[in-house]
Every structure is written in structure tokens, then in C-alpha cells.
Design an enzyme around this catalytic site. Structure first.
Site, PDB file in Angstrom:
ATOM      1  N   ASP A 169      31.971  -0.440  71.205  1.00  0.00           N
ATOM      2  CA  ASP A 169      32.407  -1.174  72.394  1.00  0.00           C
ATOM      3  C   ASP A 169      32.078  -2.835  72.169  1.00  0.00           C
ATOM      4  O   ASP A 169      31.020  -3.100  71.730  1.00  0.00           O
ATOM      5  CB  ASP A 169      31.920  -0.627  73.721  1.00  0.00           C
ATOM      6  CG  ASP A 169      32.683  -0.983  74.744  1.00  0.00           C
ATOM      7  OD1 ASP A 169      33.968  -1.670  74.803  1.00  0.00           O
ATOM      8  OD2 ASP A 169      32.327  -1.042  75.854  1.00  0.00           O
ATOM      9  N   HIS A 223      38.557  -7.309  67.046  1.00  0.00           N
ATOM     10  CA  HIS A 223      38.784  -5.912  66.528  1.00  0.00           C
ATOM     11  C   HIS A 223      38.651  -5.831  64.697  1.00  0.00           C
ATOM     12  O   HIS A 223      37.878  -5.015  64.177  1.00  0.00           O
ATOM     13  CB  HIS A 223      40.039  -5.224  66.726  1.00  0.00           C
ATOM     14  CG  HIS A 223      40.193  -5.029  68.097  1.00  0.00           C
ATOM     15  ND1 HIS A 223      39.252  -4.231  69.116  1.00  0.00           N
ATOM     16  CD2 HIS A 223      41.061  -5.448  69.116  1.00  0.00           C
ATOM     17  CE1 HIS A 223      39.783  -4.135  70.116  1.00  0.00           C
ATOM     18  NE2 HIS A 223      40.664  -4.683  70.465  1.00  0.00           N
ATOM     19  N   LEU A 257      28.229  12.403  53.175  1.00  0.00           N
ATOM     20  CA  LEU A 257      28.317  11.945  54.657  1.00  0.00           C
ATOM     21  C   LEU A 257      29.892  12.300  55.145  1.00  0.00           C
ATOM     22  O   LEU A 257      30.814  12.144  54.482  1.00  0.00           O
ATOM     23  CB  LEU A 257      28.151  10.348  54.819  1.00  0.00           C
ATOM     24  CG  LEU A 257      28.425   9.892  56.253  1.00  0.00           C
ATOM     25  CD1 LEU A 257      27.074  10.540  57.033  1.00  0.00           C
ATOM     26  CD2 LEU A 257      28.425   8.424  56.379  1.00  0.00           C
TER      27      LEU A 257
END
Length: 247
Positions: free
Chosen positions: A25, A42, A136
Site C-alpha cells: 500500500d 505503481h 520459493l
């Protein structure tokens, strides 16, 4: 402390979370502070994704879950939504080979049927390309809502019960969990939220029942390996009792 110093302390402490989830955020505010349009924030946040993925590998996490785009985000201005979808395609095109090289299995969850054809094709491509990787698990939640995930699980159970494949009295937490996204991934040990907000924002509502929370004022484009390592160090100092009493 430098990232390497923080990593050294983490390894000295020994107890590393298996699964870290992050609500990313603050991109818009980061851009606004620089008098730039929101998509600039972004785009800048994409570097944080790369840095955090690399940090997760260094620490030895099993899974990293990133909340990239919520169902509610579809209500944002069309220009911003289009820019976000373009960034998703760009991220996949730019990072897919490196993710595969580092052994990162990318899995993407949410109402993906809402994605535009180009974004949907990019998602399918990176998932297929990295399916064999095991270092991962990178879980990206796109067009996702926690309540919608719970409703979906309930609908799946109801369908099976109505078809006679499952007795209602056999429905328990394990059965319910099996119908959630990524049921093979352990619940998050640690949930990080950036930008100083103090809410879950409809993310992984079932899975975070006993997750440790780490809330930081750092905006996502400024969140790097050092911030991830600091959060994990904080986690290592927690006393996780799961409703029990410490001995």
C-alpha cells in the site's frame, strides 16, 4: 543497519517464518508526494516487488504472498486500472525468466476471469513457465477479495453436498480450507502492511486468524529488503501462543 547486518541477525536468531504476506500500500501517496500521477507510484513499486522477492529467497521463506489488486480496485478510474493491468503484463514479461532462474514458482489467485485477454495470457504464461520451481512460492493475489474467497469455498462445499459427494456433517475446518485458494500453503506467520494503514482490507481473512501483524508507515515504493528483514526480526521477538499460555 545494512540489509546484510539485519540478515545476519535473523540467521543468528534462527526462527524464520515459513510464509510472509504483504499488503502493498502507498503507491498513490508516494507518487502524489512527488507531484506525479498515481501510475508512476505503481511502476516504482515494481522494484520493491523484485527486492522483496530476492530478500525472501535470502531469508529462506517457503512462501511470499503479495496483495497486488483487490476486487474493490476495479472501481478505480479506468485509466488507473488500465495502467495497473499494463504493469502486470510488463512485470511478467520482464521478470518471468529471472523468477524461473531463481527457482520462484509464481501462482496467481483471484477472480482472474475479469482480467483482459492480454493480462490473462501473461498470467497463464508465467504460471506455466515457473510451475517446476521449488525455492520459493510467490503467490500474487489479483482481483481478489477475502470474503469472495470464503463465499467461493462455501459454494464448492454446497455443490458437493448437493451432489451427494460430501455429507454436511463431514464439513470441518480441513474440508473448508481445502476449498480455499492455495490450500497447500501454510497460513501466514507474518502479515506486513505498508503505508501506515491499520486494517486488513479484506485480505486472507481465514488464513490470518493467528498471524502476527507488522504495520509500518513506509510507503510501498520505499519498502526494500532492509524493511522486510526488520519486520522478520520483529517477528522473531514475538511470543506466539495460539491461545495457549506460555510456559
Amino acid at each position: 543497519m545494512t540489509p546484510d547486518q539485519l540478515l545476519g541477525k535473523i540467521r543468528l536468531n534462527g526462527r524464520v517464518p515459513r510464509h510472509v504476506a504483504i499488503i502493498m500500500d502507498g503507491n498513490g501517496r508516494w507518487a502524489r508526494e512527488r507531484l506525479m500521477p498515481r501510475p508512476y507510484g505503481h511502476r516504482s513499486g515494481m522494484q520493491s516487488v523484485r527486492d522483496v522477492v530476492e530478500g525472501a529467497i535470502e531469508v529462506g521463506l517457503e512462501a511470499l504472498s503479495l496483495f497486488a489488486f483487490s476486487q474493490e480496485n476495479w472501481q478505480r478510474p479506468a485509466t488507473e486500472v488500465t495502467a495497473l493491468m499494463s504493469l502486470l503484463e510488463e512485470y511478467i514479461a520482464r521478470e518471468a525468466d529471472e523468477l524461473e532462474k531463481q527457482g520462484v514458482r509464481v501462482r496467481i489467485f483471484g477472480a482472474l476471469e475479469r482480467l483482459a485477454p492480454a493480462a490473462s495470457s501473461a498470467v497463464d504464461r508465467v504460471v506455466a513457465q515457473t510451475a517446476h520451481c521449488r525455492t520459493l512460492d510467490l503467490n500474487l493475489f489479483i482481483s481478489y477479495g477475502g470474503r469472495a474467497e470464503l463465499v467461493r469455498a462455501a459454494q464448492l462445499l454446497a455443490t458437493e453436498a448437493a451432489a451427494g459427494r460430501l455429507r454436511p456433517e463431514d464439513i470441518d475446518e480441513d474440508q473448508f480450507r481445502a476449498r480455499l485458494y492455495a490450500p497447500d500453503t501454510p497460513d501466514p506467520d507474518l502479515l506486513i502492511r505498508t503505508s501506515g494503514e491499520l486494517r486488513l482490507s479484506n485480505f486472507l481473512l481465514w488464513q490470518v486468524a493467528y498471524t502476527e501483524l507488522y504495520l509500518t508507515p513506509v510507503l510501498w515504493p520505499d519498502f526494500r529488503r532492509a524493511e522486510l528483514f526488520a519486520a522478520i526480526l520483529d517477528f522473531q521477538a514475538r511470543d506466539r501462543r495460539f491461545g495457549r499460555v506460555s510456559v
